[in-house]
Design an enzyme around this catalytic site. Structure first.
Site, PDB file in Angstrom:
ATOM      1  N   HIS A  75       4.220  -7.065  42.465  1.00 12.90           N
ATOM      2  CA  HIS A  75       5.236  -6.835  43.483  1.00 12.90           C
ATOM      3  C   HIS A  75       5.872  -8.158  43.912  1.00 12.90           C
ATOM      4  O   HIS A  75       5.337  -9.228  43.660  1.00 12.90           O
ATOM      5  CB  HIS A  75       4.647  -6.119  44.706  1.00 12.90           C
ATOM      6  CG  HIS A  75       3.684  -6.950  45.485  1.00 12.90           C
ATOM      7  ND1 HIS A  75       2.344  -6.976  45.210  1.00 12.90           N
ATOM      8  CD2 HIS A  75       3.872  -7.798  46.528  1.00 12.90           C
ATOM      9  CE1 HIS A  75       1.747  -7.795  46.043  1.00 12.90           C
ATOM     10  NE2 HIS A  75       2.651  -8.318  46.862  1.00 12.90           N
ATOM     11  N   GLU A 117       6.933  -5.807  48.946  1.00  9.75           N
ATOM     12  CA  GLU A 117       6.140  -5.981  50.164  1.00  9.75           C
ATOM     13  C   GLU A 117       7.022  -6.560  51.259  1.00  9.75           C
ATOM     14  O   GLU A 117       7.768  -7.520  51.030  1.00  9.75           O
ATOM     15  CB  GLU A 117       4.963  -6.919  49.889  1.00  9.75           C
ATOM     16  CG  GLU A 117       4.067  -7.125  51.085  1.00  9.75           C
ATOM     17  CD  GLU A 117       2.900  -8.049  50.784  1.00  9.75           C
ATOM     18  OE1 GLU A 117       2.078  -8.250  51.689  1.00  9.75           O
ATOM     19  OE2 GLU A 117       2.789  -8.571  49.654  1.00  9.75           O
TER      20      GLU A 117
END
Length: 122
Positions: A75, A117
């Site tokens: 991510h 995130e």
């Protein structure tokens, strides 16, 4: 020898949908684009206007199926200046895919299923 981050790449299935998502969800803007002379690919570099780091979105003309992200354990993280406002915006966009209130973070999912995130400014 010294290095610095230049960009990260994500391959995307629908380039315009991805550009719109990154603009609306994270405020990224298209900085430049490179198109193959034969039309086989388009690279779009997105930036946040605050850092030199860029996100390269790669579209491949001959791609006929969405990308299989496997376990999707990779991510990118974005720091939100106003975490609560960001959370509200992402909730309205219905793109929050995971929240960890104990850690004070959450993740959103882009149109291709990549997780991003969101962390508060520290």
């Amino acid at each position: 020898m010294k290095f610095r981050f230049a960009h990260n790449n994500l391959n995307v299935f629908d380039l315009e949908k991805s550009i719109e998502f990154y603009r609306d969800a994270l405020g990224l803007r298209e900085l430049r684009r490179k198109e193959a002379q034969d039309g086989s690919f388009i690279l779009v570099y997105m930036g946040d206007g605050n850092s030199e780091h860029q996100l390269e979105l790669t579209w491949l003309r001959d791609r006929s199926d969405p990308y299989n992200l496997g376990d999707n354990e990779i991510h990118l993280a974005f720091e939100a200046e106003d975490f609560d406002a960001a959370h509200t915006r992402h909730k309205e966009m219905n793109c929050i895919c995971y929240e960890n209130s104990g850690m004070g973070i959450y993740f959103i999912s882009d149109p291709d299923g990549y997780w991003l995130e969101i962390i508060p400014k520290r």
